[in-house]
Write a protein that holds these residues in place. Sequence first.
Motif, PDB file in Angstrom:
ATOM      1  N   VAL A  51       0.840  -1.206   0.000  1.00 31.93           N
ATOM      2  CA  VAL A  51       0.000   0.000   0.000  1.00 31.93           C
ATOM      3  C   VAL A  51       0.866   1.244   0.000  1.00 31.93           C
ATOM      4  CG1 VAL A  51      -1.630   1.366   1.362  1.00 31.93           C
ATOM      5  CG2 VAL A  51      -1.975  -1.099   1.104  1.00 31.93           C
ATOM      6  N   ARG A  52       1.933   1.210   0.786  1.00 36.08           N
ATOM      7  CA  ARG A  52       2.822   2.371   0.876  1.00 36.08           C
ATOM      8  C   ARG A  52       3.447   2.684  -0.484  1.00 36.08           C
ATOM      9  NH1 ARG A  52       5.931   0.455   4.787  1.00 36.08           N
ATOM     10  NH2 ARG A  52       4.239   0.798   6.277  1.00 36.08           N
ATOM     11  N   GLU A  53       3.903   1.647  -1.197  1.00 32.90           N
ATOM     12  CA  GLU A  53       4.491   1.849  -2.525  1.00 32.90           C
ATOM     13  C   GLU A  53       3.443   2.362  -3.514  1.00 32.90           C
ATOM     14  OE1 GLU A  53       7.640   1.700  -3.556  1.00 32.90           O
ATOM     15  OE2 GLU A  53       8.160   1.406  -1.452  1.00 32.90           O
ATOM     16  N   ALA A  54       2.234   1.849  -3.426  1.00 28.59           N
ATOM     17  CA  ALA A  54       1.161   2.295  -4.314  1.00 28.59           C
ATOM     18  C   ALA A  54       0.844   3.774  -4.073  1.00 28.59           C
ATOM     19  CB  ALA A  54      -0.092   1.449  -4.097  1.00 28.59           C
ATOM     20  N   LEU A  55       0.834   4.177  -2.832  1.00 27.17           N
ATOM     21  CA  LEU A  55       0.555   5.581  -2.516  1.00 27.17           C
ATOM     22  C   LEU A  55       1.676   6.487  -3.009  1.00 27.17           C
ATOM     23  CD1 LEU A  55      -0.923   5.242   1.103  1.00 27.17           C
ATOM     24  CD2 LEU A  55      -2.158   5.758  -1.020  1.00 27.17           C
ATOM     25  N   ARG A  56       2.914   6.001  -2.964  1.00 30.82           N
ATOM     26  CA  ARG A  56       4.031   6.774  -3.511  1.00 30.82           C
ATOM     27  C   ARG A  56       3.847   6.979  -5.014  1.00 30.82           C
ATOM     28  NH1 ARG A  56       7.897   3.438  -0.296  1.00 30.82           N
ATOM     29  NH2 ARG A  56       8.393   4.601   1.581  1.00 30.82           N
ATOM     30  N   ALA A  57       3.417   5.913  -5.702  1.00 32.23           N
ATOM     31  CA  ALA A  57       3.187   6.016  -7.146  1.00 32.23           C
ATOM     32  C   ALA A  57       2.078   7.011  -7.446  1.00 32.23           C
ATOM     33  CB  ALA A  57       2.842   4.643  -7.715  1.00 32.23           C
ATOM     34  N   LEU A  58       1.029   6.984  -6.669  1.00 31.34           N
ATOM     35  CA  LEU A  58      -0.082   7.923  -6.867  1.00 31.34           C
ATOM     36  C   LEU A  58       0.351   9.357  -6.570  1.00 31.34           C
ATOM     37  CD1 LEU A  58      -3.010   5.874  -5.276  1.00 31.34           C
ATOM     38  CD2 LEU A  58      -2.560   6.255  -7.708  1.00 31.34           C
ATOM     39  N   ALA A  59       1.221   9.510  -5.584  1.00 29.04           N
ATOM     40  CA  ALA A  59       1.748  10.850  -5.290  1.00 29.04           C
ATOM     41  C   ALA A  59       2.590  11.345  -6.461  1.00 29.04           C
ATOM     42  CB  ALA A  59       2.579  10.821  -4.000  1.00 29.04           C
ATOM     43  N   GLY A  60       3.376  10.440  -7.053  1.00 30.81           N
ATOM     44  CA  GLY A  60       4.182  10.802  -8.205  1.00 30.81           C
ATOM     45  C   GLY A  60       3.344  11.203  -9.401  1.00 30.81           C
ATOM     46  N   ALA A  61       2.124  10.646  -9.488  1.00 29.82           N
ATOM     47  CA  ALA A  61       1.208  10.987 -10.578  1.00 29.82           C
ATOM     48  C   ALA A  61       0.409  12.245 -10.279  1.00 29.82           C
ATOM     49  CB  ALA A  61       0.258   9.825 -10.845  1.00 29.82           C
ATOM     50  N   GLY A  62       0.647  12.826  -9.090  1.00 27.08           N
ATOM     51  CA  GLY A  62      -0.037  14.069  -8.737  1.00 27.08           C
ATOM     52  C   GLY A  62      -1.457  13.891  -8.254  1.00 27.08           C
ATOM     53  N   LEU A  63      -1.815  12.653  -7.824  1.00 31.61           N
ATOM     54  CA  LEU A  63      -3.193  12.393  -7.394  1.00 31.61           C
ATOM     55  C   LEU A  63      -3.385  12.547  -5.888  1.00 31.61           C
ATOM     56  CD1 LEU A  63      -4.041   9.287  -9.600  1.00 31.61           C
ATOM     57  CD2 LEU A  63      -4.938  11.607  -9.848  1.00 31.61           C
ATOM     58  N   VAL A  64      -2.365  12.201  -5.112  1.00 34.06           N
ATOM     59  CA  VAL A  64      -2.487  12.292  -3.654  1.00 34.06           C
ATOM     60  C   VAL A  64      -1.272  12.998  -3.068  1.00 34.06           C
ATOM     61  CG1 VAL A  64      -3.830  10.147  -3.580  1.00 34.06           C
ATOM     62  CG2 VAL A  64      -1.356  10.068  -3.182  1.00 34.06           C
ATOM     63  N   GLN A  65      -1.442  13.410  -1.829  1.00 33.07           N
ATOM     64  CA  GLN A  65      -0.335  14.083  -1.122  1.00 33.07           C
ATOM     65  C   GLN A  65      -0.375  13.674   0.338  1.00 33.07           C
ATOM     66  OE1 GLN A  65      -0.521  18.445  -0.156  1.00 33.07           O
ATOM     67  NE2 GLN A  65       1.282  18.529  -1.486  1.00 33.07           N
ATOM     68  N   ALA A  66       0.773  13.273   0.852  1.00 31.80           N
ATOM     69  CA  ALA A  66       0.874  12.914   2.264  1.00 31.80           C
ATOM     70  C   ALA A  66       1.129  14.172   3.082  1.00 31.80           C
ATOM     71  CB  ALA A  66       2.006  11.911   2.467  1.00 31.80           C
ATOM     72  N   ARG A  67       0.385  14.345   4.136  1.00 34.35           N
ATOM     73  CA  ARG A  67       0.546  15.492   5.022  1.00 34.35           C
ATOM     74  C   ARG A  67       0.984  14.987   6.385  1.00 34.35           C
ATOM     75  NH1 ARG A  67      -5.108  18.471   3.152  1.00 34.35           N
ATOM     76  NH2 ARG A  67      -4.477  18.748   0.952  1.00 34.35           N
ATOM     77  N   GLN A  68       2.136  15.462   6.815  1.00 34.63           N
ATOM     78  CA  GLN A  68       2.756  14.988   8.046  1.00 34.63           C
ATOM     79  C   GLN A  68       1.774  15.053   9.214  1.00 34.63           C
ATOM     80  OE1 GLN A  68       5.873  13.745   8.070  1.00 34.63           O
ATOM     81  NE2 GLN A  68       5.687  13.181  10.220  1.00 34.63           N
ATOM     82  N   GLY A  69       1.564  13.889   9.835  1.00 34.71           N
ATOM     83  CA  GLY A  69       0.715  13.829  11.011  1.00 34.71           C
ATOM     84  C   GLY A  69      -0.772  13.836  10.728  1.00 34.71           C
ATOM     85  N   SER A  70      -1.160  13.991   9.445  1.00 40.27           N
ATOM     86  CA  SER A  70      -2.593  14.077   9.129  1.00 40.27           C
ATOM     87  C   SER A  70      -3.086  12.921   8.274  1.00 40.27           C
ATOM     88  CB  SER A  70      -2.894  15.392   8.391  1.00 40.27           C
ATOM     89  OG  SER A  70      -2.573  16.495   9.205  1.00 40.27           O
TER      90      SER A  70
END
Length: 229
Positions: A51-70
């Motif tokens: 899941v973590r790797e998939a979310l990184r890929a989605l972030a690279g595609a500009g679809l999601v963004q991780a927000r520290q602590g949120s």
Amino acid sequence: MPLGALRPSPLVEQATDRLREQITAGEWSVGTKLPGEIALAKSLGVGRSTVREALRALAGAGLVQARQGSGVFVIATEPREGWSTQLRQAAITDVYEVRMLVEVAAAQLAAQRRTDEDIAALHGALARRHAAATAGDAEFVAADIVLHEKVVAAAHNPVLTGLFTEFVPVLRQRLLDLMELLDLRADDPNHGDEGHAMLVGAIAEGDAEAAGKALRDELTQTLTLLHSL
């Protein structure tokens, strides 16, 4: 809407595709916080690392963004165009202009860094390109690309190598288009043979200036023809 368990392999690609589908279909709108890694892993039937790797890929595609602590939030429902997509859609003149910047620099570095193995590989690729003169356009273009790949490899710069690798699929098709559009081999089946021989010779002799000039002259000649159409 349940995500559904995934097949065993390749899990990261499948997880990325499944999550992307949910986002682009509007299951999670912009601004929505995604379920946590544990919840997503359970829904998809995979481990948290997948899941973590998939979310990184989605972030690279500009679809999601991780927000520290949120957590991880949806920031777009359409993926950002990647480099490969831009290349496929680019005008042939634009491709050649960027190709010139990349390959001239690579040729100059190759002249400074080439090894005995590189020189042997370059001479072998040049011979195969020469032999392909009696073959069809597809075989000739394939041999031409291999020679240019050897030039880039001799630069011993992994970033340049990776960048040129991205060019290859588009370059192959563009070169085939050029052969048909300009009929480059009608009068000379081994089009560009002299220039490529000069390029390989300059790299073998360690002459960076001559190597860059040989490649620049070759690509400029084709680019000038393209601009004249």
